[in-house]
Design a protein around this motif. Structure first.
Motif, mmCIF file in Angstrom:
data_model
loop_
_atom_site.group_PDB
_atom_site.id
_atom_site.type_symbol
_atom_site.label_atom_id
_atom_site.label_comp_id
_atom_site.label_asym_id
_atom_site.label_seq_id
_atom_site.Cartn_x
_atom_site.Cartn_y
_atom_site.Cartn_z
ATOM 1 N N UNK A 138 0.829 -1.213 0.000
ATOM 2 C CA UNK A 138 0.000 0.000 0.000
ATOM 3 C C UNK A 138 0.855 1.252 0.000
ATOM 4 N N UNK A 139 1.691 1.402 1.032
ATOM 5 C CA UNK A 139 2.454 2.646 1.144
ATOM 6 C C UNK A 139 3.607 2.720 0.146
ATOM 7 N N UNK A 140 4.075 1.565 -0.347
ATOM 8 C CA UNK A 140 5.151 1.587 -1.334
ATOM 9 C C UNK A 140 4.739 2.308 -2.612
ATOM 10 N N UNK A 141 3.637 1.883 -3.266
ATOM 11 C CA UNK A 141 3.185 2.593 -4.471
ATOM 12 C C UNK A 141 2.801 4.046 -4.205
ATOM 13 N N UNK A 142 2.182 4.335 -3.037
ATOM 14 C CA UNK A 142 1.792 5.713 -2.744
ATOM 15 C C UNK A 142 3.033 6.595 -2.586
ATOM 16 N N UNK A 143 4.058 6.077 -1.900
ATOM 17 C CA UNK A 143 5.315 6.817 -1.765
ATOM 18 C C UNK A 143 5.958 7.036 -3.128
ATOM 19 N N UNK A 144 5.941 5.998 -3.965
ATOM 20 C CA UNK A 144 6.492 6.131 -5.316
ATOM 21 C C UNK A 144 5.736 7.194 -6.109
ATOM 22 N N UNK A 145 4.417 7.252 -5.923
ATOM 23 C CA UNK A 145 3.605 8.261 -6.620
ATOM 24 C C UNK A 145 4.018 9.669 -6.204
ATOM 25 N N UNK A 146 4.250 9.872 -4.908
ATOM 26 C CA UNK A 146 4.663 11.193 -4.420
ATOM 27 C C UNK A 146 6.004 11.594 -5.032
ATOM 28 N N UNK A 147 6.954 10.663 -5.049
ATOM 29 C CA UNK A 147 8.277 10.940 -5.630
ATOM 30 C C UNK A 147 8.146 11.273 -7.111
ATOM 31 N N UNK A 148 7.324 10.524 -7.826
ATOM 32 C CA UNK A 148 7.166 10.743 -9.264
ATOM 33 C C UNK A 148 6.497 12.083 -9.561
ATOM 34 N N UNK A 149 5.581 12.514 -8.707
ATOM 35 C CA UNK A 149 4.958 13.831 -8.896
ATOM 36 C C UNK A 149 6.010 14.926 -8.756
ATOM 37 N N UNK A 150 6.901 14.779 -7.775
ATOM 38 C CA UNK A 150 7.994 15.749 -7.614
ATOM 39 C C UNK A 150 8.883 15.758 -8.854
ATOM 40 N N UNK A 151 9.204 14.559 -9.360
ATOM 41 C CA UNK A 151 10.010 14.463 -10.578
ATOM 42 C C UNK A 151 9.289 15.116 -11.750
ATOM 43 N N UNK A 152 7.984 14.897 -11.838
ATOM 44 C CA UNK A 152 7.181 15.499 -12.910
ATOM 45 C C UNK A 152 7.256 17.026 -12.860
ATOM 46 N N UNK A 153 7.127 17.592 -11.668
ATOM 47 C CA UNK A 153 7.183 19.049 -11.528
ATOM 48 C C UNK A 153 8.557 19.591 -11.923
ATOM 49 N N UNK A 154 9.622 18.848 -11.592
ATOM 50 C CA UNK A 154 10.964 19.260 -11.992
ATOM 51 C C UNK A 154 11.117 19.226 -13.514
ATOM 52 N N UNK A 155 10.582 18.173 -14.133
ATOM 53 C CA UNK A 155 10.649 18.065 -15.600
ATOM 54 C C UNK A 155 9.895 19.215 -16.245
#
Length: 483
Positions: free
Chosen positions: A247-264
């Motif tokens: 549960x928390x693994x994919x949600x944590x990954x989603x948060x990290x990817x959103x940050x990466x998306x904003x940087x891109x």
């Protein structure tokens, strides 16, 4: 008046009566778009009742049945923002028709499926079709009508039928499964898809597009994977609990990817999501309201289903008919919302709708185990359904107002995404609360969950009253400013 206020003002009263009427061509186009969106809303819930029958017929393990729902939800929510932007760049009408073809083909495959892998593939196809068609249809509506009464009326009709679709899906799924076969839940879509595809090319129009920018593949891929991870994590919570690594693994990954998306997005010349769009208070606050409005409404339906069957002892059919009263309320709310918005504002519609929804939900937190509660439940859920749809239509109007035509697909993609995340998250959170109370019966857990549901609606209304206070002025204020 500020630029933001001007962009979200409703038309002056002198033109309201004229703009509220649909032409014959607009009426036919709306019928096509509403039929498609209603069908897709039905698909969210039509197989829930049929899952045990599908498992028996195709050999699904009980633990794998949830993937029939999850595979659809993953694609419907995960790809909606991506396809919303694709609609802006490559054509909403074109994407809508491609999605309709995919819906028809995948539904036919699902109806004919003879093995689990074939059915899951069909559900993935239906989810992808939903991610294409829903934002494309909504952006066709918002570009077909100027901001004001006509657009509010169109969005009200769309909200009413989509809400009715969620309720009708469960009832229709049970009826088809019991009277004919669960396969007809797929075959009906084929008939609808053929009819829409035949009529659609002749009646759907969109504004001419200017120079076509690049899609921005890195950002598109990153945010799509982030949304897929988020929905997967939310879904896992319902089956494994919130503390499980799945549960928390994919949600944590989603948060990290959103940050990466904003940087891109901050470093590319042509971002997938224009920074100015995200900085609009109406976009962020409006979609947050959408997540909570859909989350509280759909989860309340789930909680009341458990209450009617496991506490009051009604059959599944009787419980479905009782909740049909709530469905009627949502349809009425969708029809009333444009009138309320026209006389006040979209901001007022959201806040008032959520306040009434909270007021009608709160008494249900005290519901007991006597069947004397049935009549109050029917009255309260009917009024609450009306109020919820008023709020939902208001948030769609706020979230799409003042957005340039070439970004309407993205704006409606955000609206669609907030709806689907709200539907997925709301039920899982409330079910966790309801089943987390250790007691002799389920009733204390349901009472707590319903009380929290009402509190969320109330808190959202109060917060939005502050955040959106300068975003959507009253129509009369806009008229006076124009003078």
């Amino acid at each position: 008046m500020t630029e933001t206020e001007a962009s979200t003002s409703l038309p002056t009263t002198s033109t309201s009566s004229h703009l509220e009427r649909f032409t014959t061509a607009q009426t036919i186009a709306m019928a096509v778009l509403l039929t498609a969106n209603f069908t897709l809303a039905v698909d969210f819930s039509i197989l829930n009742v049929a899952l045990p029958h599908i498992g028996d017929d195709l050999g699904f393990a009980t633990s794998s049945l949830q993937w029939i729902v999850t595979s659809f939800a993953l694609c419907a929510a995960g790809f909606t923002l991506f396809f919303g932007r694709v609609a802006d760049l490559f054509g909403r009408r074109r994407l809508f028709l491609i999605g309709i073809v995919l819906l028809g083909v995948s539904s036919l495959a699902g109806g004919l499926a003879s093995a689990p892998v074939l059915l899951l593939t069909a559900r993935i196809g239906q989810g992808m079709a939903t991610a294409m068609v829903t934002p494309a249809a909504l952006s066709l509506m918002t570009t077909m009508f100027p901001e004001g009464p006509a657009r509010s009326r169109a969005l009200g009709l769309n909200g009413a039928l989509m809400a009715a679709g969620f309720t009708a899906g469960a009832m229709l799924g049970g009826l088809l499964t019991g009277a004919v076969s669960w396969r007809w839940a797929f075959f009906i879509n084929v008939v609808v898809a053929v009819a829409v595809f035949v009529v659609g090319p002749f009646v759907l129009r969109e504004p001419a597009r200017g120079p076509r920018p690049r899609l921005g593949v890195p950002g598109a891929v990153t945010i799509t994977i982030a949304l897929l991870a988020l929905v997967l994590g939310i879904d896992a919570a319902g089956h494994r609990g919130w503390t499980h690594a799945g549960t928390w693994g994919p949600i944590l990954a989603a948060v990290v990817l959103v940050v990466v998306f904003l940087l891109i997005e901050s470093r590319v010349a042509e971002p997938l999501v224009a920074p100015g769009l995200l900085r609009r208070r109406s976009i962020g606050s409006g979609n947050a309201a959408g997540v909570l409005a859909f989350g509280t409404f759909t989860s309340l339906v789930f909680l009341l289903t458990l209450y009617l069957q496991q506490i009051l002892g009604y059959s599944a059919i009787s419980a479905g008919l009782a909740l049909g009263v709530l469905g009627v309320g949502t349809v009425l709310g969708g029809l009333l919302a444009p009138k309320i918005i026209g006389r006040t504002s979209a901001r007022t519609a959201i806040i008032a709708g959520l306040l009434v929804q909270a007021a009608t939900t709160a008494p249900l937190a005290f519901a007991g185990d006597s069947r004397q509660w049935l009549l109050p439940l029917l009255v309260l859920t009917f009024v609450g359904g009306v109020a919820n749809l008023v709020a939902i239509v208001g948030y769609v109007v706020v979230s799409t107002s003042g957005v340039p035509a070439d970004q309407q697909g993205l704006a409606t993609g955000l609206v669609t995404m907030s709806q689907q995340i709200g539907i997925t998250l709301g039920t899982l959170v409330m079910s966790t609360i309801a089943t987390g109370v250790v007691a002799a019966t389920l009733l204390p857990g349901l009472q707590l969950a319903i009380g929290i549901n009402a509190g969320i609606a109330l808190g959202t209304a109060v917060l939005l009253a502050v955040v959106l206070r300068d975003v959507t002025p009253m129509p009369g204020d806009a008229h006076r400013a124009g003078e």
